[in-house]
Each structure stands twice: as C-alpha cells, then as structure tokens.
Enzyme design. Structure first.
Site, PDB file in Angstrom:
ATOM      1  CG  HIS A 132      -1.941  -1.051   1.228  1.00 16.24           C
ATOM      2  ND1 HIS A 132      -3.071  -0.953   0.465  1.00 16.24           N
ATOM      3  CD2 HIS A 132      -2.002  -2.242   1.860  1.00 16.24           C
ATOM      4  CE1 HIS A 132      -3.811  -2.050   0.658  1.00 16.24           C
ATOM      5  NE2 HIS A 132      -3.174  -2.846   1.494  1.00 16.24           N
ATOM      6  CB  SER A 182      -4.443  -4.689   5.924  1.00 17.84           C
ATOM      7  OG  SER A 182      -3.935  -4.167   4.734  1.00 17.84           O
ATOM      8  CB  SER A 213       2.720  -2.337   3.063  1.00 21.06           C
ATOM      9  OG  SER A 213       1.603  -2.883   2.434  1.00 21.06           O
ATOM     10  CB  CYS A 264      -4.436 -28.561 -13.427  1.00 16.84           C
ATOM     11  SG  CYS A 264      -2.952 -29.339 -12.789  1.00 16.84           S
TER      12      CYS A 264
END
Ligand SMILES: Cc1cc2nc3c(=O)[nH]c(=O)nc-3n(C[C@H](O)[C@H](O)[C@H](O)COP(=O)(O)OP(=O)(O)OC[C@H]3O[C@@H](n4cnc5c(N)ncnc54)[C@H](O)[C@@H]3O)c2cc1C
Ligand SMILES: Cc1cc2nc3c(=O)[nH]c(=O)nc-3n(C[C@H](O)[C@H](O)[C@H](O)COP(=O)(O)OP(=O)(O)OC[C@H]3O[C@@H](n4cnc5c(N)ncnc54)[C@H](O)[C@@H]3O)c2cc1C
Lengths: 474, 482
Positions: free
Chosen positions: B49, B337, B341, B436
C-alpha cells in the site's frame, strides 16, 4: 536446426493415430514429441476396460489400447521423443512451424516443421472451477489425480470418499476406490441426470451399492488439515442449493469429476483462435486451424468421451496433414471432425429397461424386460448375441474385473491386472480378496498370468501392461 | 541460551529475524507450523500500500509509508517478486466523492508522494475494463504488488544464512520469567532467551498474556478471495480499490505479480482463529462486488478460493513496544493490513527499540543478499539451455501449468528453512499454483519430497500436522461390495 515434415505434439492416442495415418499416407519424416516418459497419454492410468470396441472390435483396458498403437508406431519405425516438453510454438516467414522443445539430453532445441499436429489432450477442472466453499485441507483431489495415485502409484488418497460429479471418470473412480478398499459414501450430481454412460452407472455404482444423488451438490467442505466431511444439499431447477435440505456426510476424501478442459496454452502462442464452447482451437471441418498446415485432433480439440472417436478423428488429421505436405493443401471437402455423439446417459425413470449391448461394436440399444417367471424379452438387437447379453445381464450378470496388485522392483508400485474373461458379478469380492497381499516382481509383460483360476471362477488374472525395472513414470 | 527468541514465522517474525540478524545476537525463531508462512502471511491481497489509508500520526501510517519506500530495494536484494503497478481508489456515481479528497489529504499528511484525483477519461485510458459507473478515482502511483510467500521465505532464508535458528513444529505453550531470562516451553522442548519478541499474529494476545497483565485483545477478521486463471490476468493492470468504509478497504480487484487476477477480501469478524474456511456468502460477495469495479469479471475462470484472518487489535493501531510489566518482552501485535507493506519498517523499528535497551553491534560478514531459486518459467531460452547444462533436472518439468522443474523443487527442499510439505514447495516454486491446482504435479511432488526426506509417501503432509495426503497402500482394507 532440425527439420522435418510433420511434428506431432503429444503421444497419447490422438498423436499416435495421427502419426500412423500420416505415415501410411506416404509422409515418413515425422517426429512425435511427448513430455511423459512413455507414450500412451492419459490411457496409461485408465486401467479399466471398455476401450476399443469400435477400433479393435474387442474390449480393452486403457493401457492395452495404448500399447496397440505404440506397437504400430514402433513397427513403422516412426521416431518419437519422450520426456520432451514443447515450450513454445511459432511460424516463420515461409510458413514453416517452429517448435521449441526442452529435454535432458539436448537442453533447449528447435525443430522446423512443414506441418504441425496438435494432440496435447486435456486436463481436469479442479474444485476451484465449481468454487466449493469450505476448508482447503488435504483430501480434495480431482478424480484423475486419484486415478493416478491408485492405478500407477498404488497408494490410496482416502478411505471414505464422496465423489462430486457423475461423469464417467467419477463413476469409474467410485468402483476403483471401492475395489482397493475404500468406502465410497455417495456420488453427488448437480444435474437431474448423470453425464456418465448408463453402463458405468450399473457396473460402477449399482454393482457396489453406491448411491447416486442426482440434483444434489456439495455446499461445504469441512476439516482444516484433512477433510472430515462435506455438507450435501439438494438443488433447485436453477442449480441453487435449497436451504433446509443440508445433510452432513462424514468422509476423509472428496474427489471432483467436474469436467475436462482442452489444454491449449501452446495453441495460443501460435495466435490461433479458441472456440469458447469447446475450449479447443477453431478449426475447419478438415481439422486445420486458420494457420495453414496446423491441425488439431483428440481432446485438445474438443473433449471426446470415447477414445475410439479420438483415434478416428486423429487418423483423419494425419491424412490431411500428409495431403498438405504432398500438395501444399488439404483437398477440397476433406473432413475429419468427429462430433461427440449422443451417448446413452442415465436419466432416472427414462430408459430403465434399455441396455447397450457390449458384445460387439454394433453397440445395439436393447430393450430388455424380465417377466414374472424370470424369462427375459429382448428387442432392438441386430444379432443373437444381444439376446444372450441381455438375458445374462438381467439374470446372472458377469463382469471383467480390473484392478491392481503390488509390484516390486520397478519405478512403478502398482501393476494393473484383469480377469481374462468375465466372472459372475457376485464373485467380485472373492476375486479381490484373493488378490489382497499378492505381489509381483518386475519384469512383467502384458498377458502374463498372475493367478490361475482365481476364486474358482475359471478366469485367470493377467497383467495389463509391460513393466521392466527401469520403466519410469515421471 | 539465546539473546533473542522470536515467536511466529509469518512475514513479521521472519522480517524481524532478518533485520536483527545484522547484529551480533544469537537468535532463534519459534513457529508452530510445519513451515514458515502458514498463517495470515499466506492469505492476503499482496498489496504494498502507498499509505494513504491509515490515520495520520498513527504507527500504522508511519511504518506503512516507510515500508513501502524500502520495498523495491529489498525485493531486488532478496529476490522476491515486486511490481509497482499503481493503485486506484474508485468512486462510482452516487458515491461520496468527498471521501477521495479526504483520502488524498490523509495521504499527503502521511507523506505519500504522487497522489492525484483523476476523472473518468483518464481512468478509462488506464483501465479500459472499468465499470462505466466509475466517475472519479484517487491514483496512487506508489501502490505496488508483491509475492507475500516469497517475501516471507526470502526473509527467513536470509535470516538463516545469517545465523538465525528456525525451529518449526515448535508451538509456544508457556513462558516463564527466571531471573534475567525467559524460559519458553514449546511442544518440542524448552528454550531460554534474554529477549522475547512476540510476532504470533492472531495469537499475539495469547502469547502476551503468558507474561503480562496489560490488556491486548485480538480479534480475527476474515477476508475471503477468489483467484482467477492467468488467462484473465490482463483484465486490469492497476489495483482497484472500492471506497473504504468502516469495514475496511473493501473488495479490490488486482493483478498478481505472477499474472493471475484476484478479487477480495470480505471482512467478517469470526470467533475461530483457525477459521480460514471460505463461505458461499463470502465468495458471492466477492464476485458481486468485484463486478461493480470491473466489467467482464470471469467468474467461470476461478481456479481457487481462500481466506485469511486479520489480527485486529482493539485499539486499532499496530502495537510495537516492550510490555510495561514484563522486562525485555516485546509485542508486535495487531498487525493487520498493511502489515505486509510495513514489515521491513517493522524490522527496522524493532531493531531500533531493542538498541535502546541493549548494545547492538553490527556483525562482520552479514550477508545482505539472497539469490532466487532459478526459474525455468522466467528464463529465456538461452538461460534455460545454461540451466539444463548445469543440471539436467532443469529439463524435467513437474508442474506443467506453471512450468516448474524437478531441479527447482529439489532446491526448494534443500535450501535453509527448506520445504518439508507440498504446500511449502508450492509457496517457494509455484508447483501446484496453476490452473489445474496440482492435479498433475502433486503426486510427483509427494514422490520427490519422500525421496529427499527419506520417508514414505504416506508420511508426506500437505501443510499442517494431520494433513497426510495419502491414506495407505492399495488393498489394505477389504473390499466392501455392498
Ligand atoms: C483423468 C482422465 C480420465 C479419462 N478416462 C477415460 C476413460 O475412462 N475412457 C475414455 O474413453 N476416455 C477417458 N478419458 C478421455 C481421454 O483423455 C481420451 O479418450 C483420450 O485419452 C484422449 O487422447 P488424446 O491423445 O487427445 O489426449 P491424451 O491421452 O491426454 O494425450 C495427450 C498427450 O500430450 C502430451 N502433451 C501435452 N502437452 C505437451 C507438450 N507441451 N509437450 C509434449 N507433450 C505434451 C501429454 O503428456 C499426453 O501424453 C479420460 C481423460 C482424463 C483426463
Ligand atoms: C484478508 C487480508 C488481506 C490483507 N491484505 C494486505 C495487503 O494487501 N497488504 C498488506 O500490507 N497487508 C495485508 N494484510 C495484512 C498482512 O497479511 C498481515 O499484516 C501480515 O501477514 C501479518 O503477518 P504476521 O507475521 O504478523 O502474522 P502471521 O503470518 O499470521 O504469522 C504469525 C505466526 O505465528 C505463529 N504462531 C502463532 N501462535 C504461535 C505459538 N503459540 N507458538 C509458535 N508460533 C505461533 C503462527 O503459526 C504464524 O505462522 C492482509 C491481511 C488479511 C487477513
């Protein structure tokens, strides 16, 4: 740079059939490139029987079907290179195709080819494709991965199993897991009918009492480290789970059999268009892409349910590519595309008395009913074998048993085996019991008798493939 | 006896260990999992961020902006994927455009450079697939994306090379003070250390309460995601945020550093700190909300979904401090959060705090750089040729979707803090990360792990204890035909 007339990418049934027919049409400068250590493609792990009724007029297992083609390739002396991965494709100004490959011996190298046949097959859609909520612990596999573990590695990915999706691979795996000692709790299918062959419903589920839950889905997977159970719910006509119908089913494994997708990453590098509906490249009826001299066949083009159709289509691709080499173009009106035909899928209440005869390649659709005193009335048969087949199926059904025994001394730990003739259905568990603990040491050849007169059935257990000490599965 | 014991092998613990390994300290890192990066650090948005979001003057704001500035150089030194793709906070018609102005001003206060509010035309030229209802956006040119797994692994490997001892499968059960040192009881034995650093993520409150009576309370806030096939990776090139609400930064749509498309996260407080399951409602919210940012979200191209837990502390800010009532015990708690960062700045800051208590001497011979595991997928044909000449195992493709070879997997296992599980291999070299989802390669990865570790295939784990992939050999149990 090496040059050759035709390069074929993929050594599965599609690639091999294309190679054979191109060679027979007069083009001998061919190269097959296969990333696995052996030819045969996905058939190597499909050890059950039911292949080849159209092509060879007999019922073969996957490895047997593949080995017939491999033998032809060897007899014709068509060059192939295994453990060779094609990593890039392009074309040059003259219209030649440039194939970039990678292998241990030669590192990175390029081949220039006048024509190219794409035969890379398909892969399975994983759990993510249906976005089932819940935990992501161990125990969630696509059915083909489980097939590989059990049939080739000889290991069980689980002991109590729920299967999501009733396509043929899911049905086949229900039987395979059962024969190897797992309890398959149920097969859950979101549609109101199964996409699998009716024959597989009978022989893979009904024979073993495995319930098929139509119009149901798995709405949640529980168990943080390893699957502990799933929530199963009915769905409405728009396939949305109906609140209040949830049921918790304990299991340690969930197998997904929710469709196949053609593997076209390389095709995209050529700049070819992809058909949204099939997932394969856009081709003309003669299997040629918009790029002259590039052809596609088999499961890379569209998903085929039956390998015989793959072989048929691919043989046309080989012929058309040979014509391209010879004349610079494919003759007007050439065909080759083999449509996925209507197959005898299972819908409850519909065609319950219908059977597909498997005695010969005619594959007649029989109607068979047993009357009160046990007599079977059959219609729809084109030959007397149909009556015999239907009577037997309704009164005393018989089965070929395909399974594995332990293999010692090779890179592969499981040997596919089968009964060399049908045995009474109710003897299946005796056969499996007698095979438990049996182990075989390499080398083994297809057809070697492993056990005579198994469980007093008169049938022998025979090896289903060739394996030597250095057969490698990577 | 260790000078420092770090508890927790997430991005924070590993980065702190790496920054402290510059000094003459005997350090260990205790992690309960079978690998590092098994907690929140493996399930997040991977966004670096810019730093406009956190409240001005907060520790969060300061460390976010600093971390974001350090990231590019670190990514080069330690070889993890990082790309400054820029972020857009979008505002649809009918939404409060004033919010953009507030964010802009907050960003300027926090020291974020290059911020601009842009209009429809400019947005469309940057993101042709943007939803037509989007009117304005805050453009954050310093916004970036990174590989959270490799960032954590790179920190750990580099720390290990510089002497940090990693102890996996070592859950801290109790901590006691014994005169000037701490005695840490783990599931696998006892460890003594003068300093303890608590970087236990959502469990930082539990570790804290082993030694302190001051309140630290962490709640888990779940975020669910959908990850899409690389075929859809080009749908957007910037990270597209919705306007933030009291629930958080909202559901974003972003490319990943590996070229996939990703959408998420939701934000729901949950009681179970192990509750990383996805839900039908959550996944629906992700897909529905993403469609408000971008047209043509390819819901049919989802390859997997997952969820992570934010460690939300009651106070809202990061807590990085010595406990008031327990000497030499430092908390790094409430790192929700933008913890990823901020991680490098956290590492630096922790060293600074520690340096105020003890004499930190830089060691000679500190290895500052780490080389990536060579990647066939990223290599040119000439580089591939050279790699295969150096080791033919570079020609043995194990994961076909992501083009990962045996040599890469072997190196992931053999490196310091090497992979011991299938997921650990996947995080380091991406085998099984592709479309896959390990269908073709996981049996081969199991075989390679078993061979390298000298154990049976049935002992190989997917991730945590009890996550064995195989349940035995064929025909170990009788066949039940009824
Ligand atoms: C798990 C599974 C189970 C199946 N079970 C059945 C069944 O029971 N009955 C049935 O009739 N059909 C079954 N099918 C369908 C079956 O795939 C087809 O019938 C048939 O095998 C398709 O042939 P093919 O040659 O097109 O593809 P494949 O058999 O898949 O062969 C393609 C080959 O191309 C190679 N290849 C791909 N990319 C490259 C590359 N870049 N470089 C080099 N080589 C490459 C692959 O390694 C492979 O060997 C199954 C399919 C799957 C996926
Ligand atoms: C949905 C979501 C989206 C996010 N998006 C972003 C983003 O885009 N950008 C950004 O910068 N940040 C983001 N974050 C935040 C970021 O992911 C976290 O801040 C960061 O990963 C926290 O790292 P950590 O090391 O503190 O925690 P973790 O990674 O959880 O590590 C803690 C470790 O401690 C271990 N542990 C716990 N208890 C014990 C014990 N008793 N003994 C031993 N070990 C123990 C755990 O096993 C775990 O490995 C997001 C977070 C979430 C949940």
């Amino acid at each position: 740079m090496n040059a050759c007339d035709i390069v074929i990418i993929g050594g599965g049934p599609a690639g091999l059939a294309a190679a054979e027919s191109a060679f027979k049409a007069g083009v001998t400068d061919i190269m097959i490139l296969e990333r696995d250590s052996r030819l045969g493609g996905i058939l190597n792990q499909c050890i059950h029987n039911g292949f080849g009724l159209h092509t060879f007029r007999e019922e073969l297992t996957g490895p047997e079907y593949a080995s017939r083609y491999e033998r032809k390739i060897r007899e014709l002396g068509i060059p192939y290179s295994t453990e060779t991965m094609v990593t890039d494709l392009g074309t040059d100004e003259s219209g030649d195709k440039l194939i970039t490959c990678m292998n241990r011996q030669r590192g990175m190298y390029r081949i220039k080819a006048r024509a190219l046949i794409l035969a890379m097959g398909c892969r399975e859609r994983p759990r993510g494709a249906v976005n089932t909520p819940g935990y992501r612990g161990a125990g969630v596999f696509s059915a083909g991965t489980a097939q590989l573990y059990v049939n080739i590695h000889g290991y069980m990915p689980g002991k109590t199993v729920v299967i999501v999706g009733s396509g043929d691979i899911g049905l086949i795996m229900a039987r395979r897991m059962t024969l190897e000692g797992a309890k398959v709790r149920m097969v859950v299918e979101i549609m109101d009918h199964s996409g699998g062959l009716k024959r597989n419903i009978i022989q893979c589920l009904n024979d073993f009492g495995i319930p098929l839950k139509l119009s149901h889905t798995v709405t949640e997977i529980r168990g943080k480290d390893r699957v502990e159970g799933v929530v199963v719910a009915s769905v409405d006509e728009r396939r949305r789970p109906i609140p209040g119908t949830e049921e918790y089913v304990e299991c340690d494994t969930v197998l997904y059999s929710v469709g196949l997708i053609p593997e076209n990453e390389l095709t995209r590098k050529l700049g070819a268009g992809i058909d949204d509906k099939t997932g394969g490249p856009v081709v003309k009826a003669d299997l040629e892409l918009s790029i002259p001299g590039v052809f596609a066949c088999g499961n890379v083009l569209h998903v085929h349910d039956i390998v015989d159709h793959v072989s048929e289509e691919s043989a046309h691709a080989g012929e058309n590519a040979a014509a391209y080499i010879r004349d610079g173009r494919v003759p007007e009106g050439a065909g080759g595309y083999v449509d996925s035909e209507e197959k005898n899928v299972y819908r409850p209440g519909e065609n319950e008395d219908r059977l597909t005869c498997i005695m010969c390649p005619n594959g007649c659709e029989l109607t068979a009913v047993k009357d009160d005193d046990g007599k079977v009335k059959v219609s729809g048969n084109r030959c007397p074998k149909g009556v015999r087949y239907a009577t037997e199926e309704l009164t005393a059904p018989r089965r070929i048993v395909t399974t594995t025994v332990k293999l010692e001394g090779g890179g592969i730990e499981a040997l596919p085996v089968k009964t060399d003739r049908t045995i009474p259905k109710d003897k299946i568990s005796d056969v499996i019991k007698e095979l438990t603990g049996v182990s075989v040491t390499v080398p083994v050849s297809t057809g070697d008798v492993i056990i005579h007169d198994i469980a007093g059935t008169g049938a022998d257990i025979i090896a289903g493939t060739d394996i030597t000490a250095d057969t490698d599965i990577d | 006896m260790y000078d420092v014991a770090v508890i927790g092998g997430g991005v924070v613990g590993c980065t702190v260990a790496r920054f402290l390994s510059k000094y003459e300290l005997k350090i260990c890192l205790l992690e309960r999992g079978t690998d590092i990066c098994e907690g929140t650090s493996k399930a997040n948005s991977g966004i670096i961020h810019g730093g406009y979001d956190a409240a001005g003057g907060s520790l969060k704001a300061k460390l976010n902006v600093r971390g974001s500035r350090m990231m590019e150089e670190l990514s080069l030194k330690l070889s993890f994927a990082y790309k400054r793709n820029g972020s857009l906070v979008i505002c649809r018609s009918g939404q409060d455009a004033g919010m953009l102005q507030t964010l802009y001003e907050r960003g300027v206060t926090n020291g974020v450079s290059g911020l601009r509010i842009i209009d429809k035309d400019e947005i469309r030229s940057m993101e042709p697939n943007i939803n037509a209802a989007v009117e304005k956006a805050l453009y954050v040119p310093t916004g970036a994306i990174a590989d959270p797994f490799m960032m954590t692994v790179a920190m750990a490997e580099n720390a290990a090379v510089n002497g940090v001892e990693f102890m996996l499968r070592s859950e801290v059960i109790d901590i006691e003070r014994d005169d000037t040192e701490y005695v840490i009881t783990t599931g696998s034995g006892e460890i003594r250390a003068r300093y303890v650093i608590n970087a236990a993520g959502v469990y930082a409150d539990r570790i804290h309460s082993m030694v302190s009576r001051t309140p630290v309370s962490i709640r888990a806030v779940k975020g669910e995601y959908c990850l899409f096939d690389k075929e859809a990776g080009g749908l957007v090139s910037h990270t597209l945020f919705q306007l933030p609400s009291e629930k958080g930064k909202g559901i974003l749509v972003t490319p990943t550093v590996h070229g996939n498309l990703m959408a998420g996260p939701t934000a729901i407080t949950v009681d179970d700190k192990e509750g990383v399951d996805t839900t039908a409602a959550g996944l629906k919210e992700v897909l529905d909300t993403a469609a408000m940012s971008v047209i043509g979200m390819p819901s049919g191209k989802v390859i997997t979904s997952f969820a992570g837990l934010r460690a939300k502390e009651a106070g809202g800010d990061f807590i990085i401090a010595f406990a008031a009532d327990s000497d030499n015990f430092m908390d790094i708690a409430g790192i929700d959060s933008p913890g990823l960062s901020a991680a490098p700045a956290i590492g630096e800051y922790v060293a600074e705090l520690l340096g105020r208590r003890m004499d930190l001497k830089e060691k000679s011979g500190f290895v500052e750089e780490r080389e990536a595991i060579p990647s066939i997928a990223d290599a040119s044909d000439a580089e591939r040729q050279a790699l295969i000449e150096s080791d033919p195992a570079f020609a043995n493709v194990i994961c076909r979707c992501e083009l990962v070879t045996e040599a890469e997997i072997l190196e992931a296992i053999r490196r310091p803090v090497g992979a011991r599980t299938v997921d650990a291999v996947k995080r380091r070299v991406r085998a099984g990360m592709g479309r896959c989802q390990g269908g073709f390669c996981s049996p081969k990865v199991v075989d390679i792990l078993a061979r390298e570790l000298g154990v049976k295939p049935t002992e190989i784990l997917k991730a945590g204890e009890g996550s064995e992939i195989l349940k035995g050999r064929n025909k170990e149990r009788p066949c039940d035909t009824e």
